[in-house]
Design a protein around this motif. Structure first.
Motif, PDB file in Angstrom:
ATOM      1  N   VAL A  48       4.362  15.246 -22.242  1.00 15.54           N
ATOM      2  CA  VAL A  48       5.190  14.110 -21.807  1.00 15.54           C
ATOM      3  C   VAL A  48       6.096  13.646 -22.948  1.00 15.54           C
ATOM      4  CG1 VAL A  48       5.091  11.689 -21.098  1.00 15.54           C
ATOM      5  CG2 VAL A  48       3.620  13.369 -19.990  1.00 15.54           C
ATOM      6  N   LEU A  49       5.557  13.565 -24.164  1.00 16.22           N
ATOM      7  CA  LEU A  49       6.383  13.174 -25.314  1.00 16.22           C
ATOM      8  C   LEU A  49       7.505  14.168 -25.556  1.00 16.22           C
ATOM      9  CD1 LEU A  49       3.856  11.852 -27.994  1.00 16.22           C
ATOM     10  CD2 LEU A  49       5.453  10.546 -26.595  1.00 16.22           C
ATOM     11  N   ARG A  50       7.192  15.446 -25.400  1.00 16.04           N
ATOM     12  CA  ARG A  50       8.205  16.488 -25.607  1.00 16.04           C
ATOM     13  C   ARG A  50       9.327  16.376 -24.567  1.00 16.04           C
ATOM     14  NH1 ARG A  50      10.770  19.916 -28.635  1.00 16.04           N
ATOM     15  NH2 ARG A  50      11.180  21.957 -27.752  1.00 16.04           N
ATOM     16  N   VAL A  51       8.971  16.157 -23.304  1.00 17.63           N
ATOM     17  CA  VAL A  51       9.985  16.041 -22.251  1.00 17.63           C
ATOM     18  C   VAL A  51      10.816  14.773 -22.442  1.00 17.63           C
ATOM     19  CG1 VAL A  51      10.291  15.692 -19.770  1.00 17.63           C
ATOM     20  CG2 VAL A  51       8.744  17.458 -20.587  1.00 17.63           C
ATOM     21  N   LEU A  54      13.240  15.442 -25.295  1.00 15.27           N
ATOM     22  CA  LEU A  54      14.338  16.334 -24.918  1.00 15.27           C
ATOM     23  C   LEU A  54      15.258  15.725 -23.860  1.00 15.27           C
ATOM     24  CD1 LEU A  54      12.404  19.717 -24.649  1.00 15.27           C
ATOM     25  CD2 LEU A  54      14.011  19.065 -26.433  1.00 15.27           C
ATOM     26  N   GLN A  55      14.736  14.766 -23.078  1.00 11.30           N
ATOM     27  CA  GLN A  55      15.453  14.219 -21.929  1.00 11.30           C
ATOM     28  C   GLN A  55      15.785  15.305 -20.914  1.00 11.30           C
ATOM     29  OE1 GLN A  55      16.226  10.898 -21.265  1.00 11.30           O
ATOM     30  NE2 GLN A  55      14.856  10.523 -22.972  1.00 11.30           N
ATOM     31  N   ARG A  56      15.036  16.381 -20.938  1.00  8.53           N
ATOM     32  CA  ARG A  56      15.171  17.491 -19.991  1.00  8.53           C
ATOM     33  C   ARG A  56      13.780  18.091 -19.800  1.00  8.53           C
ATOM     34  NH1 ARG A  56      19.321  21.620 -22.190  1.00  8.53           N
ATOM     35  NH2 ARG A  56      18.174  21.224 -24.083  1.00  8.53           N
ATOM     36  N   GLY A  57      13.681  19.062 -18.918  1.00 13.93           N
ATOM     37  CA  GLY A  57      12.402  19.728 -18.698  1.00 13.93           C
ATOM     38  C   GLY A  57      11.579  19.120 -17.584  1.00 13.93           C
ATOM     39  N   TYR A  58      12.232  18.320 -16.743  1.00 11.50           N
ATOM     40  CA  TYR A  58      11.497  17.695 -15.640  1.00 11.50           C
ATOM     41  C   TYR A  58      11.039  18.727 -14.604  1.00 11.50           C
ATOM     42  CZ  TYR A  58      13.577  13.535 -17.664  1.00 11.50           C
ATOM     43  OH  TYR A  58      13.953  12.556 -18.524  1.00 11.50           O
ATOM     44  N   ILE A 125       4.006  23.482 -22.274  1.00 10.25           N
ATOM     45  CA  ILE A 125       4.519  23.044 -23.580  1.00 10.25           C
ATOM     46  C   ILE A 125       5.359  24.148 -24.206  1.00 10.25           C
ATOM     47  CG2 ILE A 125       3.828  22.431 -25.935  1.00 10.25           C
ATOM     48  CD1 ILE A 125       1.425  20.956 -24.669  1.00 10.25           C
ATOM     49  N   LEU A 126       4.905  25.394 -24.103  1.00 14.18           N
ATOM     50  CA  LEU A 126       5.675  26.515 -24.645  1.00 14.18           C
ATOM     51  C   LEU A 126       6.992  26.703 -23.894  1.00 14.18           C
ATOM     52  CD1 LEU A 126       2.830  29.125 -25.280  1.00 14.18           C
ATOM     53  CD2 LEU A 126       4.028  27.723 -26.960  1.00 14.18           C
ATOM     54  N   MET A 127       7.003  26.424 -22.594  1.00 14.30           N
ATOM     55  CA  MET A 127       8.235  26.572 -21.803  1.00 14.30           C
ATOM     56  C   MET A 127       9.313  25.594 -22.248  1.00 14.30           C
ATOM     57  SD  MET A 127       6.664  27.169 -17.994  1.00 14.30           S
ATOM     58  CE  MET A 127       8.205  27.050 -17.098  1.00 14.30           C
ATOM     59  N   THR A 128       8.910  24.439 -22.809  1.00 20.13           N
ATOM     60  CA  THR A 128       9.914  23.459 -23.244  1.00 20.13           C
ATOM     61  C   THR A 128      10.707  23.937 -24.455  1.00 20.13           C
ATOM     62  OG1 THR A 128       8.309  22.283 -24.628  1.00 20.13           O
ATOM     63  CG2 THR A 128       8.583  21.509 -22.361  1.00 20.13           C
TER      64      THR A 128
END
Length: 201
Positions: A48-51, A54-58, A125-128
């Motif tokens: 969640v912190l990573r998304v 990035l403001q993307r990856g939803y 997480i790796l996909m982000t």
């Protein structure tokens, strides 16, 4: 040629040893349910912190949520559908207090559920870190509304199913039975029977 075969055999032995070692450490986590789920919750927090950062990856969150809901449905469902159980083979779930207790057997065990969800979080997480999965046209509020709609629809279906077939997929604590203690003429024997009846095995 023999050197290549020997190197291939050595590599195969090392991979088998690594898999065996991985399995040993994985099997040691079976009894530590709370710690396992705390680790998975930590992975979810990191995702969640990573998304948010990035403001993307939803879209990744959406796929992960869909996959987790499918697993949750399997986790909360019995192994055999109650309508397909033959009442004569003694495998029917108890319907009243006087029936014999039969444990709830899940379609997906708790450990397999945890293991699969944890792997899904790690893969997410790796996909982000790859641009191909970070679609810019999906916004957060729309995805959050979709996620809650999916969750409410899935859980309402599961709860209706549980009410219809009268089963509870969770058992909290140990089941205790109360019974009458018969008086004995021998006082020491009576104390011995009382001490046995008070023990929880």
């Amino acid at each position: 040629m023999e050197g290549i075969k020997a190197a291939g055999a050595a590599t195969l032995d090392q991979s088998r040893q690594l898999r065996r070692l991985y399995r040993i450490y994985l099997d040691k986590t079976v009894l530590h349910v709370r710690n396992r789920w705390l680790g998975t919750a930590t992975l979810a927090f990191i995702l969640v912190l990573r998304v948010i950062h990035l403001q993307r990856g939803y879209f990744i969150i959406y796929l992960l949520w869909s996959f987790t809901l499918i697993l949750l449905g399997c986790f909360l469902s019995p192994l055999v559908h109650p309508t397909k159980i033959n009442a004569t083979d003694g495998s029917l779930l108890p319907m009243k207090g006087s029936d014999e207790f039969r444990p709830f057997i899940r379609r997906l065990s708790e450990f397999t559920f945890w293991y699969t969800v944890t792997k899904a979080f790690i893969i997410s997480i790796l996909m982000t870190f790859f641009e191909i999965f970070l679609f810019p046209f999906l916004n957060g509020p729309m995805i959050i509304v979709c996620l809650f709609l999916m969750f409410s629809m899935t859980m309402s279906r599961i709860i209706t199913y549980m009410k219809e077939y009268k089963y509870v997929p969770f058992s909290i604590g140990k089941q205790k039975y109360g019974g009458k203690i018969l008086p004995s003429s021998d006082s020491s024997g009576g104390r011995w029977i009382l001490s046995i009846l008070k023990c929880d095995y």
